[in-house]
Design a protein around this motif. Structure first.
Motif, short mmCIF file in Angstrom:
data_model
loop_
_atom_site.label_atom_id
_atom_site.label_comp_id
_atom_site.label_asym_id
_atom_site.label_seq_id
_atom_site.Cartn_x
_atom_site.Cartn_y
_atom_site.Cartn_z
N UNK A 138 49.36 -52.22 54.62
CA UNK A 138 48.90 -50.97 55.20
C UNK A 138 48.91 -49.87 54.14
N UNK A 175 49.26 -45.60 53.97
CA UNK A 175 49.59 -44.38 54.70
C UNK A 175 49.34 -43.21 53.76
N UNK A 208 48.89 -38.67 57.12
CA UNK A 208 48.08 -39.48 58.04
C UNK A 208 48.87 -40.68 58.56
N UNK A 209 48.25 -41.37 59.49
CA UNK A 209 48.88 -42.55 60.06
C UNK A 209 48.63 -43.78 59.19
N UNK A 210 49.03 -44.91 59.71
CA UNK A 210 48.87 -46.15 58.97
C UNK A 210 47.49 -46.74 59.17
N UNK A 261 45.35 -50.26 58.33
CA UNK A 261 45.45 -51.63 57.88
C UNK A 261 44.44 -51.89 56.77
N UNK A 310 51.24 -44.11 50.34
CA UNK A 310 52.34 -45.05 50.52
C UNK A 310 51.71 -46.38 50.96
N UNK A 322 52.45 -50.07 52.48
CA UNK A 322 53.49 -50.73 53.26
C UNK A 322 53.13 -52.19 53.51
N UNK A 350 57.40 -55.97 61.58
CA UNK A 350 58.45 -55.36 60.78
C UNK A 350 57.82 -54.83 59.50
N UNK A 351 58.37 -53.72 59.04
CA UNK A 351 57.79 -53.06 57.88
C UNK A 351 58.77 -52.99 56.73
N UNK A 352 58.22 -53.09 55.54
CA UNK A 352 59.00 -52.85 54.35
C UNK A 352 59.20 -51.37 54.14
N UNK A 353 59.98 -51.00 53.13
CA UNK A 353 60.29 -49.58 52.89
C UNK A 353 59.14 -48.81 52.28
N UNK A 354 58.12 -49.51 51.82
CA UNK A 354 56.96 -48.83 51.27
C UNK A 354 57.04 -48.62 49.77
N UNK A 388 55.59 -45.84 47.13
CA UNK A 388 54.96 -44.52 47.04
C UNK A 388 54.24 -44.41 45.71
#
Lengths: 115, 116
Positions: free
Chosen positions: B35, B37, B41-43, B45, B90, B92, B106-110, B112
């Protein structure tokens, strides 16, 4: 096509006050709904989810959400917020359980808890 | 739940260069996603990473710009190629296990990324 609308981009609230973050969805079939929280500089963490059964869903950190099919809503609530709840909250919808599917996220609501 | 790690956690890159982001999961998962971000803004895909085959890209994203690899069930990479400041975001990694039918992602920490 599924979509999610979060009506408030920012919600300021005083500490220990109640809060409601609004989420409305549209979907052509049975829905599965989620709330995620993103703390500053971190990834997303699942707060709660609705798959079936009771329309009132309880999650972590004292949050709960109610699925309302007639109003196509899934609002998130907490009776008393803490400073640590300051974060961005995302509502998400997924049409089908399992298998390949795309989860659609709302634009997010920034909750700012004021001391 | 799956524990996901991403490397690097952040980076600052020059225009025209490429960056490869790694995603490692502590257990085998059926599905892995990437993803984006963007600021405020939002996520969105980017693509679904398929093990042993080409990734499935969403509208607006192409393999030449975002090549993805997934050599096994616990690891994937996303490369951001020929970067421009508009790629600052970011990124993800996300996983789900449809075999278990948990329906949770489940998501990783991203990661940046800032492009100068």
């Amino acid at each position: 096509a599924q979509s999610v609308t979060q009506l408030d981009s920012q919600v300021p609230v005083f500490e220990e006050a109640p809060v409601e973050l609004r989420c409305n969805y549209s979907s052509s079939v049975s829905v599965y709904l989620f709330w995620y929280v993103q703390y500053p500089n971190q990834g997303l963490q699942l707060l709660l989810k609705y798959l079936s059964g009771s329309t009132l869903v309880k999650g972590i950190n004292g949050f709960e959400a109610e699925f309302n099919k007639s109003q196509t809503s899934f609002h998130l609530r907490k009776p008393s917020v803490h400073i640590s709840d300051t974060a961005e909250y995302f509502c998400a919808v997924s049409d089908l359980p399992g298998g390949y599917q795309k989860v659609t996220f709302g634009t997010g609501t920034k909750l700012q808890v004021i001391p | 739940s799956a524990v996901i790690s991403q490397k690097p956690s952040r980076d600052i890159c020059q225009r025209g260069t490429s960056l490869t982001i790694q995603c490692q999961v502590d257990s085998q998962v059926t599905m892995m996603f990437w993803y984006r971000q963007q600021p405020g803004q939002s996520l969105t895909l980017i693509a679904t990473a398929n093990q042993g085959s080409e990734a499935t890209y969403e509208s607006g994203f192409v393999i030449d710009k975002f090549p993805i690899s997934r050599p096994n069930l616990t690891f994937s990479t996303l490369t951001v190629s020929n970067m421009s400041p508009e790629d600052s975001s970011i990124y993800l990694c996300s996983v789900r296990n449809s075999v278990a039918r948990t329906d949770t992602q489940y998501f990783g920490p991203g990661t940046r990324l800032t492009v100068l």
